[in-house]
Design a protein around this motif. Structure first.
Motif, short mmCIF file in Angstrom:
data_model
loop_
_atom_site.label_atom_id
_atom_site.label_comp_id
_atom_site.label_asym_id
_atom_site.label_seq_id
_atom_site.Cartn_x
_atom_site.Cartn_y
_atom_site.Cartn_z
N LEU A 63 13.60 69.17 9.61
CA LEU A 63 15.02 68.85 9.77
C LEU A 63 15.63 68.52 8.41
O LEU A 63 14.99 67.89 7.57
N VAL A 64 16.88 68.93 8.25
CA VAL A 64 17.60 68.73 6.99
C VAL A 64 18.92 68.04 7.28
O VAL A 64 19.61 68.37 8.26
N GLY A 65 19.30 67.09 6.44
CA GLY A 65 20.58 66.42 6.56
C GLY A 65 21.52 66.86 5.46
O GLY A 65 21.10 67.06 4.32
N ARG A 66 22.79 67.02 5.82
CA ARG A 66 23.84 67.23 4.83
C ARG A 66 24.47 65.87 4.55
O ARG A 66 24.79 65.12 5.49
N THR A 98 29.34 71.10 -2.50
CA THR A 98 30.31 70.05 -2.17
C THR A 98 29.65 68.91 -1.39
O THR A 98 30.29 67.90 -1.10
N SER A 99 28.38 69.09 -1.03
CA SER A 99 27.60 68.03 -0.39
C SER A 99 26.13 68.27 -0.71
O SER A 99 25.74 69.37 -1.11
N ALA A 100 25.34 67.22 -0.57
CA ALA A 100 23.91 67.31 -0.88
C ALA A 100 23.13 67.69 0.38
O ALA A 100 23.54 67.40 1.50
N LEU A 101 21.98 68.35 0.19
CA LEU A 101 21.06 68.65 1.27
C LEU A 101 19.76 67.93 1.01
O LEU A 101 19.19 68.01 -0.08
N GLN A 102 19.29 67.21 2.04
CA GLN A 102 18.06 66.43 1.90
C GLN A 102 17.16 66.68 3.11
O GLN A 102 17.63 66.76 4.25
N ALA A 103 15.87 66.78 2.87
CA ALA A 103 14.91 66.91 3.96
C ALA A 103 14.80 65.56 4.67
O ALA A 103 14.46 64.56 4.05
N LEU A 104 15.12 65.53 5.96
CA LEU A 104 14.97 64.29 6.74
C LEU A 104 13.53 64.09 7.15
O LEU A 104 13.07 62.96 7.35
N SER A 105 12.80 65.18 7.30
CA SER A 105 11.36 65.17 7.52
C SER A 105 10.78 66.16 6.51
O SER A 105 11.52 66.81 5.77
N VAL A 106 9.47 66.29 6.45
CA VAL A 106 8.89 67.35 5.63
C VAL A 106 9.49 68.67 6.11
O VAL A 106 9.53 68.96 7.31
N ALA A 107 9.99 69.48 5.19
CA ALA A 107 10.71 70.69 5.57
C ALA A 107 10.25 71.89 4.75
O ALA A 107 9.85 71.76 3.59
N THR A 108 10.32 73.05 5.39
CA THR A 108 10.08 74.32 4.71
C THR A 108 11.41 75.05 4.62
O THR A 108 12.08 75.26 5.63
N ILE A 109 11.78 75.41 3.40
CA ILE A 109 13.07 76.03 3.12
C ILE A 109 12.83 77.45 2.60
O ILE A 109 11.96 77.68 1.78
N LEU A 110 13.63 78.37 3.08
CA LEU A 110 13.60 79.74 2.58
C LEU A 110 14.84 79.95 1.72
O LEU A 110 15.97 79.87 2.22
N ARG A 111 14.64 80.16 0.44
CA ARG A 111 15.75 80.34 -0.48
C ARG A 111 16.13 81.82 -0.53
O ARG A 111 15.32 82.66 -0.91
N VAL A 184 13.51 62.41 13.27
CA VAL A 184 14.37 61.56 12.46
C VAL A 184 14.03 60.11 12.75
O VAL A 184 13.55 59.77 13.83
N THR A 185 14.28 59.27 11.78
CA THR A 185 14.08 57.84 11.99
C THR A 185 15.29 57.26 12.72
O THR A 185 16.36 57.89 12.79
N GLN A 186 15.14 56.06 13.24
CA GLN A 186 16.26 55.39 13.90
C GLN A 186 17.37 55.13 12.90
O GLN A 186 18.56 55.20 13.24
N PHE A 187 17.01 54.86 11.67
CA PHE A 187 18.02 54.64 10.62
C PHE A 187 18.82 55.92 10.37
O PHE A 187 20.05 55.88 10.23
N GLN A 188 18.13 57.08 10.32
CA GLN A 188 18.83 58.35 10.11
C GLN A 188 19.74 58.69 11.28
O GLN A 188 20.87 59.16 11.08
N LEU A 189 19.26 58.43 12.49
CA LEU A 189 20.10 58.67 13.66
C LEU A 189 21.34 57.78 13.62
O LEU A 189 22.45 58.22 13.93
#
Length: 255
Positions: A63-66, A98-111, A184-189
């Motif tokens: 999962l990824v968060g903006r 215009t915004s950052a992308l962060q892995a909320l969990s371990v993530a695999t990204i395809l560029r 996601v953690t409870q804090f992230q939710l």
């Protein structure tokens, strides 16, 4: 660095085909896009705010968060991206983030290279139409998130968010009881819902006690879909996930 094969892009293509009509040649143009993988640890940015990027990021796993932030550097999650999402597809036409992308969990990204996407859409204008439609759905999701934090109470916010993620993951079918991974953690939710972690804890306890949903241990179990949807004032139309084949629009007709 390992490189992708066509199967790695199939989930994104399936997403496009759920809303758009593409010829076999156009579909192959998506599957043949050159790209490479990146593994990202949890809580790590892989696109920084105002960073110039030359690729779009397709979520393969995790999962990824903006994130956006105020002048003091305080952040807010403004979107959660799931596998199959091209998290910053709009960067093809606006490369400065215009915004950052962060892995909320371990993530695999395809560029996926911007240059390759631009070349494919120049050859096949219907692909540009399909990608535009995908960005439109992202905008509709953002609109619902604004309503969530601005006009819905805490219980409704959390119920709506759980309904949205379950629908986007396409795991429900017609079932009233089902589960889906949600690492996601409870804090992230809480951050996504514009609440405190303590407040979210109370809401989750309330949803469990009312027999609607159980969230925890990296999983959500829906106990009563219709009840949870009522609690969240949830209508899935904005997600454009149930478009009948005959209702899919193609502005540019094949030659």
């Amino acid at each position: 660095m390992r490189y992708a094969d066509r199967l790695d892009l199939q989930r994104f293509l399936d997403r496009l085909l759920s809303r758009s009509v593409l010829t076999r040649e156009e579909q192959d143009a998506i599957l043949d896009l050159p790209c490479h993988f990146a593994e990202v640890k949890a809580n790590r940015d892989f696109v920084g705010l105002r960073e110039d990027v030359d690729h779009a990021s397709l979520i393969v796993d995790g999962l990824v968060g903006r994130f956006d932030q105020n002048s003091d550097g305080v952040r807010q999650i403004t979107a959660i991206h799931i596998p199959g999402d091209m998290a910053n597809l709009h960067s093809v036409v606006q490369p400065q983030a215009t915004s950052a992308l962060q892995a909320l969990s371990v993530a695999t990204i395809l560029r996926v290279s911007h240059a390759a996407i631009r070349s494919a859409t120049a050859r096949f204008p219907a692909l540009a139409e399909a990608l535009w439609r995908d960005c439109m759905v992202d905008a509709a999701i953002l609109s619902q998130w604004v309503i969530n934090v601005g006009r819905r109470d805490a219980r409704t916010r959390v119920a709506h968010l759980l309904c949205e993620i379950g629908t986007r993951l396409d795991v429900r079918g017609q079932k009233q009881i089902f589960s889906f991974p949600f690492a996601v953690t409870q804090f992230q939710l809480a951050d996504a819902a514009g609440l405190t972690s303590v407040h979210v804890n109370r809401v989750l306890r309330s949803l469990r006690q009312d027999g609607l949903a159980i969230a925890g241990n990296r999983e959500v179990k829906i106990l009563d879909w219709d009840g949870l949807a009522r609690a969240g004032e949830f209508n899935a139309n904005y997600l454009q996930t149930r478009i009948k084949p005959d209702d899919r629009i193609r502005i540019i007709q094949p030659v």
